[in-house]
Scaffold this motif. Sequence first.
Motif, PDB file in Angstrom:
ATOM      1  N   PRO A 121     -12.599  -6.969  10.373  1.00 27.01           N
ATOM      2  CA  PRO A 121     -12.561  -8.092  11.321  1.00 27.01           C
ATOM      3  C   PRO A 121     -11.618  -9.200  10.839  1.00 27.01           C
ATOM      4  N   LEU A 122     -11.494 -10.218  11.661  1.00 25.41           N
ATOM      5  CA  LEU A 122     -10.658 -11.363  11.317  1.00 25.41           C
ATOM      6  C   LEU A 122     -11.256 -12.100  10.121  1.00 25.41           C
ATOM      7  N   LEU A 123     -10.447 -12.246   9.063  1.00 27.83           N
ATOM      8  CA  LEU A 123     -10.902 -12.894   7.832  1.00 27.83           C
ATOM      9  C   LEU A 123      -9.907 -13.961   7.404  1.00 27.83           C
ATOM     10  N   LYS A 124     -10.420 -14.988   6.727  1.00 28.52           N
ATOM     11  CA  LYS A 124      -9.530 -16.019   6.184  1.00 28.52           C
ATOM     12  C   LYS A 124      -8.681 -15.387   5.097  1.00 28.52           C
ATOM     13  N   GLY A 140      -2.278 -11.356 -11.523  1.00 21.22           N
ATOM     14  CA  GLY A 140      -3.680 -11.116 -11.249  1.00 21.22           C
ATOM     15  C   GLY A 140      -4.021 -10.979  -9.783  1.00 21.22           C
ATOM     16  N   ARG A 141      -3.027 -11.188  -8.897  1.00 21.21           N
ATOM     17  CA  ARG A 141      -3.317 -11.121  -7.454  1.00 21.21           C
ATOM     18  C   ARG A 141      -2.364 -10.199  -6.706  1.00 21.21           C
ATOM     19  N   GLY A 142      -1.359  -9.705  -7.390  1.00 15.99           N
ATOM     20  CA  GLY A 142      -0.417  -8.801  -6.731  1.00 15.99           C
ATOM     21  C   GLY A 142       0.562  -9.549  -5.853  1.00 15.99           C
ATOM     22  N   ASN A 143       1.116  -8.856  -4.873  1.00 14.69           N
ATOM     23  CA  ASN A 143       2.072  -9.468  -3.950  1.00 14.69           C
ATOM     24  C   ASN A 143       1.351 -10.328  -2.929  1.00 14.69           C
ATOM     25  N   MET A 144       1.801 -11.570  -2.792  1.00 14.12           N
ATOM     26  CA  MET A 144       1.206 -12.504  -1.831  1.00 14.12           C
ATOM     27  C   MET A 144       2.271 -13.032  -0.899  1.00 14.12           C
ATOM     28  N   LEU A 145       1.856 -13.341   0.329  1.00 17.63           N
ATOM     29  CA  LEU A 145       2.769 -13.933   1.295  1.00 17.63           C
ATOM     30  C   LEU A 145       3.009 -15.397   0.953  1.00 17.63           C
ATOM     31  N   VAL A 146       4.276 -15.798   0.940  1.00 14.64           N
ATOM     32  CA  VAL A 146       4.633 -17.211   0.764  1.00 14.64           C
ATOM     33  C   VAL A 146       5.688 -17.550   1.813  1.00 14.64           C
ATOM     34  N   ARG A 147       5.840 -18.819   2.109  1.00 14.69           N
ATOM     35  CA  ARG A 147       6.804 -19.253   3.121  1.00 14.69           C
ATOM     36  C   ARG A 147       8.213 -18.840   2.720  1.00 14.69           C
ATOM     37  N   THR A 205       1.116 -13.388  18.715  1.00 18.09           N
ATOM     38  CA  THR A 205      -0.251 -12.845  18.759  1.00 18.09           C
ATOM     39  C   THR A 205      -0.850 -12.523  17.394  1.00 18.09           C
ATOM     40  N   ARG A 206      -0.081 -12.627  16.329  1.00 16.70           N
ATOM     41  CA  ARG A 206      -0.610 -12.256  15.019  1.00 16.70           C
ATOM     42  C   ARG A 206      -1.316 -13.428  14.332  1.00 16.70           C
ATOM     43  N   PRO A 207      -2.599 -13.262  14.003  1.00 19.81           N
ATOM     44  CA  PRO A 207      -3.328 -14.339  13.319  1.00 19.81           C
ATOM     45  C   PRO A 207      -2.838 -14.588  11.900  1.00 19.81           C
ATOM     46  N   VAL A 208      -1.992 -13.705  11.373  1.00 21.32           N
ATOM     47  CA  VAL A 208      -1.463 -13.912  10.027  1.00 21.32           C
ATOM     48  C   VAL A 208      -0.718 -15.244   9.947  1.00 21.32           C
ATOM     49  N   TYR A 209      -0.124 -15.673  11.058  1.00 17.98           N
ATOM     50  CA  TYR A 209       0.618 -16.942  11.056  1.00 17.98           C
ATOM     51  C   TYR A 209      -0.307 -18.154  10.997  1.00 17.98           C
ATOM     52  N   ALA A 210      -1.599 -17.932  11.235  1.00 23.78           N
ATOM     53  CA  ALA A 210      -2.577 -19.013  11.112  1.00 23.78           C
ATOM     54  C   ALA A 210      -3.329 -18.932   9.793  1.00 23.78           C
ATOM     55  N   GLY A 211      -2.884 -18.030   8.910  1.00 20.79           N
ATOM     56  CA  GLY A 211      -3.534 -17.903   7.607  1.00 20.79           C
ATOM     57  C   GLY A 211      -4.709 -16.951   7.608  1.00 20.79           C
ATOM     58  N   TYR A 212      -4.756 -16.046   8.575  1.00 14.33           N
ATOM     59  CA  TYR A 212      -5.849 -15.078   8.661  1.00 14.33           C
ATOM     60  C   TYR A 212      -5.293 -13.652   8.567  1.00 14.33           C
ATOM     61  N   VAL A 213      -6.171 -12.725   8.232  1.00 14.09           N
ATOM     62  CA  VAL A 213      -5.796 -11.314   8.170  1.00 14.09           C
ATOM     63  C   VAL A 213      -6.844 -10.492   8.916  1.00 14.09           C
ATOM     64  N   SER A 214      -6.433  -9.321   9.384  1.00 11.18           N
ATOM     65  CA  SER A 214      -7.360  -8.393  10.027  1.00 11.18           C
ATOM     66  C   SER A 214      -6.699  -7.025  10.097  1.00 11.18           C
ATOM     67  N   ALA A 215      -7.521  -6.004  10.305  1.00 12.74           N
ATOM     68  CA  ALA A 215      -7.020  -4.642  10.495  1.00 12.74           C
ATOM     69  C   ALA A 215      -8.008  -3.928  11.406  1.00 12.74           C
ATOM     70  N   ARG A 258      -7.382  -4.403   0.195  1.00 18.04           N
ATOM     71  CA  ARG A 258      -6.584  -5.631   0.088  1.00 18.04           C
ATOM     72  C   ARG A 258      -6.871  -6.560   1.264  1.00 18.04           C
ATOM     73  N   VAL A 259      -6.945  -5.983   2.472  1.00 18.07           N
ATOM     74  CA  VAL A 259      -7.224  -6.808   3.647  1.00 18.07           C
ATOM     75  C   VAL A 259      -8.611  -7.428   3.546  1.00 18.07           C
ATOM     76  N   LEU A 260      -9.598  -6.654   3.116  1.00 16.69           N
ATOM     77  CA  LEU A 260     -10.957  -7.177   2.965  1.00 16.69           C
ATOM     78  C   LEU A 260     -11.015  -8.331   1.976  1.00 16.69           C
ATOM     79  N   ASN A 261     -10.083  -8.338   1.020  1.00 18.21           N
ATOM     80  CA  ASN A 261     -10.022  -9.422   0.038  1.00 18.21           C
ATOM     81  C   ASN A 261      -9.123 -10.567   0.491  1.00 18.21           C
ATOM     82  N   GLY A 262      -8.629 -10.472   1.734  1.00 19.69           N
ATOM     83  CA  GLY A 262      -7.854 -11.582   2.288  1.00 19.69           C
ATOM     84  C   GLY A 262      -6.360 -11.497   2.092  1.00 19.69           C
ATOM     85  N   TYR A 263      -5.862 -10.345   1.667  1.00 18.22           N
ATOM     86  CA  TYR A 263      -4.426 -10.189   1.434  1.00 18.22           C
ATOM     87  C   TYR A 263      -3.785  -9.382   2.554  1.00 18.22           C
TER      88      TYR A 263
END
Length: 300
Positions: free
Chosen positions: A248-251, A171-178, A232-242, A150-155
């Motif tokens: 690595p850091l992915l959009k 078709g995309r499962g659970n997604m983060l929304v505001r 410190t979490r890039p998730v708040y900038a619209g990125y994911v990583s593990a 999921r992370v590799l796919n940007g989720y």
Amino acid sequence: MDTIKKCAVIYCRVSSTAQTKRGDGLSSQKTRCTEYANARGYTVLETFSDDASGGLIDRPAMKAMLAFLKKHRRAEPVVLIDDISRLARGVKAHIELRAAIKLAGGTLESPSVEFGDDADSELQEYILATVAQHQRRKNAEQTKNRMRARVLNGYWPFACPVGYRYQKVSGRGNMLVRDEPLASIVQEGLEGYASGRFQLQAEVMRFFDSFPEFPRDSNGQVRNQRITDILTRPVYAGYVSAPHWDVPLLKGQHEGLISYETFLKIQERLNGNARVPNRKNLNEDFPLRGPWSAATAARR
């Protein structure tokens, strides 16, 4: 002459509170053990339930049960478990808990397996405990692999960050929304720290603490670690990583609360590599907000 019924206690356990709502939950375990006790003519004195894995004998219900067994040792109570995996999901843990129950004066029984002290029964018991341990590890590996994919796919597959909520998308499962109003509050705190409106992390904490909607710990306090995570979490900038899974850091597929440039400014400030503007110029950083931000104004 009346036959004296043998007394018994029931021990139930699930590894997560979510399982209490499914077919393998606490109530179904109790039902099976109760039926078994009735068929054997046992009198059930107590039921002990743990709704999380915990650490072996440190589980609250396990500790209470062992104390109960010691108190009623002379009655030689039977301990009923629905399945061998309910006692422990590892061979070492199983042996330790089995010994603790025996030391407390209890005898283990189950509708699913026959326990005994002979060599063949002991071998069967340990084989079943080994299988339970294998299943636990395989389930953990499969869960990790799914989450990593999921992370590799940007989720983002982890616990929902403050300011977001999960929304199921076809078709995309659970997604983060505001998640308003928290999203705007967190956004303002992040942008405020990046610009120097908040010159210290403690000021960001006080800002968040001024909003009753902001999550707190069991003591009603805003934890410093939560502020560090938000900054410190890039998730708040619209990125994911593990990083722990070599991802690595992915959009990300979700909308960020701040820009990636703002996120980098925050990291520079945290590392002491950025100049902080004078407070008198802060309105230049927030031309539409001024001293009264959107989140602050909405609160009032």
